[in-house]
Design a protein around this motif. Structure first.
Motif, PDB file in Angstrom:
ATOM      1  N   ASP A 266      18.332 -23.171  41.096  1.00  0.00           N
ATOM      2  CA  ASP A 266      17.486 -22.941  40.198  1.00  0.00           C
ATOM      3  C   ASP A 266      17.204 -21.682  39.911  1.00  0.00           C
ATOM      4  O   ASP A 266      16.495 -20.835  40.730  1.00  0.00           O
ATOM      5  CB  ASP A 266      16.104 -23.941  40.239  1.00  0.00           C
ATOM      6  CG  ASP A 266      16.626 -25.571  40.141  1.00  0.00           C
ATOM      7  OD1 ASP A 266      17.522 -25.833  39.461  1.00  0.00           O
ATOM      8  OD2 ASP A 266      15.916 -26.219  40.671  1.00  0.00           O
ATOM      9  N   LEU A 267      17.257 -21.049  38.649  1.00  0.00           N
ATOM     10  CA  LEU A 267      16.836 -19.749  38.824  1.00  0.00           C
ATOM     11  C   LEU A 267      15.838 -19.825  37.410  1.00  0.00           C
ATOM     12  O   LEU A 267      15.989 -20.366  36.395  1.00  0.00           O
ATOM     13  CB  LEU A 267      18.166 -18.944  38.207  1.00  0.00           C
ATOM     14  CG  LEU A 267      19.303 -18.788  39.232  1.00  0.00           C
ATOM     15  CD1 LEU A 267      20.485 -17.834  38.538  1.00  0.00           C
ATOM     16  CD2 LEU A 267      18.829 -17.972  40.449  1.00  0.00           C
ATOM     17  N   GLN A 268      14.853 -18.773  37.501  1.00  0.00           N
ATOM     18  CA  GLN A 268      13.846 -18.423  36.490  1.00  0.00           C
ATOM     19  C   GLN A 268      13.489 -17.063  36.635  1.00  0.00           C
ATOM     20  O   GLN A 268      13.209 -16.493  37.659  1.00  0.00           O
ATOM     21  CB  GLN A 268      12.741 -19.407  36.804  1.00  0.00           C
ATOM     22  CG  GLN A 268      11.628 -19.270  35.677  1.00  0.00           C
ATOM     23  CD  GLN A 268      10.473 -20.213  35.923  1.00  0.00           C
ATOM     24  OE1 GLN A 268      10.340 -20.692  37.480  1.00  0.00           O
ATOM     25  NE2 GLN A 268       9.521 -20.684  35.516  1.00  0.00           N
ATOM     26  N   GLU A 269      13.455 -16.478  35.282  1.00  0.00           N
ATOM     27  CA  GLU A 269      12.925 -15.025  35.069  1.00  0.00           C
ATOM     28  C   GLU A 269      11.343 -15.031  35.167  1.00  0.00           C
ATOM     29  O   GLU A 269      10.967 -15.871  34.005  1.00  0.00           O
ATOM     30  CB  GLU A 269      13.643 -14.401  33.946  1.00  0.00           C
ATOM     31  CG  GLU A 269      13.565 -12.946  33.812  1.00  0.00           C
ATOM     32  CD  GLU A 269      14.556 -12.463  32.777  1.00  0.00           C
ATOM     33  OE1 GLU A 269      13.877 -11.702  32.061  1.00  0.00           O
ATOM     34  OE2 GLU A 269      15.594 -12.908  32.462  1.00  0.00           O
ATOM     35  N   LEU A 270      10.830 -14.142  35.590  1.00  0.00           N
ATOM     36  CA  LEU A 270       9.345 -14.105  35.539  1.00  0.00           C
ATOM     37  C   LEU A 270       9.152 -12.808  35.173  1.00  0.00           C
ATOM     38  O   LEU A 270       9.741 -11.811  35.595  1.00  0.00           O
ATOM     39  CB  LEU A 270       8.708 -14.490  36.847  1.00  0.00           C
ATOM     40  CG  LEU A 270       9.072 -15.828  37.383  1.00  0.00           C
ATOM     41  CD1 LEU A 270       8.192 -15.951  38.932  1.00  0.00           C
ATOM     42  CD2 LEU A 270       8.489 -16.982  36.473  1.00  0.00           C
ATOM     43  N   THR A 271       7.829 -12.349  34.694  1.00  0.00           N
ATOM     44  CA  THR A 271       7.492 -11.231  34.394  1.00  0.00           C
ATOM     45  C   THR A 271       6.138 -10.823  35.150  1.00  0.00           C
ATOM     46  O   THR A 271       5.153 -11.497  35.210  1.00  0.00           O
ATOM     47  CB  THR A 271       7.174 -10.749  33.045  1.00  0.00           C
ATOM     48  OG1 THR A 271       8.057 -11.196  32.310  1.00  0.00           O
ATOM     49  CG2 THR A 271       6.707  -9.357  32.553  1.00  0.00           C
TER      50      THR A 271
END
Length: 82
Positions: free
Chosen positions: A4-9
């Motif tokens: 599972d991949l998720q982009e965060l700032t």
């Protein structure tokens, strides 16, 4: 395996705690939160969490990583008067 991949700032001052189920099976979320609030140093915090999990039985491998996004000096300073 499909990760599972998720982009965060990230923001300056953000803190992240990554851990294995060896920690979360031995400590409740409330226990983890109160420990995190009590130790300002990431290395000491990781050691303390692992120690507490081991004291409670430590039946699995325990991995803890704390990541703190630094507040950069240039953003923390106020401009000098000219």
């Amino acid at each position: 395996v499909s990760p599972d991949l998720q982009e965060l700032t990230f923001q300056p001052g953000d803190e992240f705690l990554f851990c294995s189920d060896g920690l979360t099976t031995m400590l409740s979320d409330e226990d983890i939160h109160s420990t995190v609030d009590g130790d300002p140093e990431p290395q000491g915090l990781c050691r303390k969490l692992v120690d507490v999990a081991n004291e409670r039985g430590g039946v699995d491998n325990i991995t803890v990583v704390v990541v703190r996004v630094p507040v950069t000096a240039s953003k923390a300073r106020t401009p000098a008067a000219k």
